[in-house]
Write a protein that holds these residues in place. Structure first.
Motif, PDB file in Angstrom:
ATOM      1  N   THR A  54      -8.834  -3.211   4.142  1.00 59.06           N
ATOM      2  CA  THR A  54      -8.504  -4.160   3.080  1.00 59.06           C
ATOM      3  C   THR A  54      -8.853  -3.566   1.716  1.00 59.06           C
ATOM      4  O   THR A  54      -9.905  -2.976   1.542  1.00 59.06           O
ATOM      5  N   GLY A  55      -7.963  -3.719   0.781  1.00 55.97           N
ATOM      6  CA  GLY A  55      -8.198  -3.220  -0.563  1.00 55.97           C
ATOM      7  C   GLY A  55      -7.629  -1.838  -0.808  1.00 55.97           C
ATOM      8  O   GLY A  55      -7.544  -1.401  -1.945  1.00 55.97           O
ATOM      9  N   ASN A  56      -7.263  -1.142   0.234  1.00 61.76           N
ATOM     10  CA  ASN A  56      -6.666   0.183   0.095  1.00 61.76           C
ATOM     11  C   ASN A  56      -5.155   0.069   0.258  1.00 61.76           C
ATOM     12  O   ASN A  56      -4.678  -0.650   1.135  1.00 61.76           O
ATOM     13  N   PRO A  57      -4.408   0.791  -0.535  1.00 61.80           N
ATOM     14  CA  PRO A  57      -2.961   0.752  -0.346  1.00 61.80           C
ATOM     15  C   PRO A  57      -2.578   1.467   0.947  1.00 61.80           C
ATOM     16  O   PRO A  57      -3.222   2.448   1.327  1.00 61.80           O
ATOM     17  N   PRO A  58      -1.580   0.973   1.653  1.00 62.40           N
ATOM     18  CA  PRO A  58      -1.150   1.648   2.875  1.00 62.40           C
ATOM     19  C   PRO A  58      -0.775   3.103   2.581  1.00 62.40           C
ATOM     20  O   PRO A  58      -0.109   3.400   1.597  1.00 62.40           O
ATOM     21  N   GLY A  59      -1.243   3.987   3.434  1.00 60.12           N
ATOM     22  CA  GLY A  59      -0.985   5.405   3.265  1.00 60.12           C
ATOM     23  C   GLY A  59      -2.147   6.143   2.630  1.00 60.12           C
ATOM     24  O   GLY A  59      -2.232   7.357   2.716  1.00 60.12           O
ATOM     25  N   PHE A  60      -3.076   5.422   1.995  1.00 57.08           N
ATOM     26  CA  PHE A  60      -4.219   6.073   1.355  1.00 57.08           C
ATOM     27  C   PHE A  60      -5.339   6.317   2.365  1.00 57.08           C
ATOM     28  O   PHE A  60      -5.801   7.437   2.521  1.00 57.08           O
ATOM     29  N   LYS A  61      -5.787   5.282   3.036  1.00 55.45           N
ATOM     30  CA  LYS A  61      -6.795   5.411   4.085  1.00 55.45           C
ATOM     31  C   LYS A  61      -6.289   4.700   5.320  1.00 55.45           C
ATOM     32  O   LYS A  61      -6.822   3.701   5.771  1.00 55.45           O
ATOM     33  N   GLY A  62      -5.253   5.246   5.911  1.00 55.79           N
ATOM     34  CA  GLY A  62      -4.635   4.669   7.093  1.00 55.79           C
ATOM     35  C   GLY A  62      -3.343   3.960   6.731  1.00 55.79           C
ATOM     36  O   GLY A  62      -2.964   3.853   5.566  1.00 55.79           O
ATOM     37  N   GLY A  63      -2.668   3.503   7.727  1.00 59.47           N
ATOM     38  CA  GLY A  63      -1.430   2.776   7.527  1.00 59.47           C
ATOM     39  C   GLY A  63      -0.272   3.654   7.088  1.00 59.47           C
ATOM     40  O   GLY A  63       0.701   3.170   6.524  1.00 59.47           O
ATOM     41  N   PRO A  95     -11.292  -5.350   7.791  1.00 56.51           N
ATOM     42  CA  PRO A  95     -11.980  -5.842   6.594  1.00 56.51           C
ATOM     43  C   PRO A  95     -12.719  -4.740   5.823  1.00 56.51           C
ATOM     44  O   PRO A  95     -12.866  -4.829   4.624  1.00 56.51           O
ATOM     45  N   LYS A  96     -13.188  -3.712   6.506  1.00 60.11           N
ATOM     46  CA  LYS A  96     -13.937  -2.623   5.871  1.00 60.11           C
ATOM     47  C   LYS A  96     -13.483  -1.288   6.451  1.00 60.11           C
ATOM     48  O   LYS A  96     -12.961  -1.221   7.566  1.00 60.11           O
ATOM     49  N   GLU A  97     -13.717  -0.222   5.686  1.00 54.84           N
ATOM     50  CA  GLU A  97     -13.357   1.110   6.172  1.00 54.84           C
ATOM     51  C   GLU A  97     -14.192   1.502   7.383  1.00 54.84           C
ATOM     52  O   GLU A  97     -13.699   2.170   8.291  1.00 54.84           O
ATOM     53  N   MET A  98     -15.452   1.090   7.407  1.00 53.66           N
ATOM     54  CA  MET A  98     -16.325   1.426   8.527  1.00 53.66           C
ATOM     55  C   MET A  98     -15.844   0.767   9.816  1.00 53.66           C
ATOM     56  O   MET A  98     -15.830   1.395  10.873  1.00 53.66           O
ATOM     57  N   SER A  99     -15.416  -0.488   9.742  1.00 51.94           N
ATOM     58  CA  SER A  99     -14.914  -1.149  10.957  1.00 51.94           C
ATOM     59  C   SER A  99     -13.589  -0.541  11.394  1.00 51.94           C
ATOM     60  O   SER A  99     -13.312  -0.442  12.588  1.00 51.94           O
ATOM     61  N   GLN A 100     -12.780  -0.112  10.449  1.00 51.70           N
ATOM     62  CA  GLN A 100     -11.524   0.557  10.798  1.00 51.70           C
ATOM     63  C   GLN A 100     -11.826   1.835  11.580  1.00 51.70           C
ATOM     64  O   GLN A 100     -11.239   2.083  12.629  1.00 51.70           O
TER      65      GLN A 100
END
Length: 103
Positions: A6-15, A24-29
């Protein structure tokens, strides 16, 4: 490639394939992606191991596989430094003492 935080544009940190799963968080991803990768790897390795034909005989695997390797009798007359049980007990005591000291 299908999940993003959440909060990251798709393609930046996944997606980067398609933003289907939002965490909800990068750590949980990272945790969920690693958990799924481990599960898929474990299942695929188990299936491949059960379905692949056996190409080696027990004699060829002796020395490589623990259950087929002759066991050495533990020499209790030797010095204490060569006995794994004594060294293991000392290491456990040292780790416990250090944990209590630096807690």
């Amino acid at each position: 490639g299908l999940s993003f935080a959440t909060g990251n544009p798709p393609g930046f940190k996944g997606g980067w394939i398609s933003p289907l799963i939002e965490s909800p968080k990068e750590m949980s991803q990272g945790f969920w992606v690693a958990s799924i990768a481990f599960s898929v790897t474990f299942v695929s390795n188990a299936l491949l191991s059960m379905t692949a034909p056996r190409e080696k005989t027990n004699a060829q695997l002796a020395g490589l596989v623990y259950s087929l390797t002759p066991k050495q009798a533990e020499d209790s007359a030797g010095p204490w430094i060569t006995r794994p049980a004594v060294l293991g007990a000392l290491i456990i005591l040292a780790v416990t003492a250090l944990n209590l000291i630096f807690w």
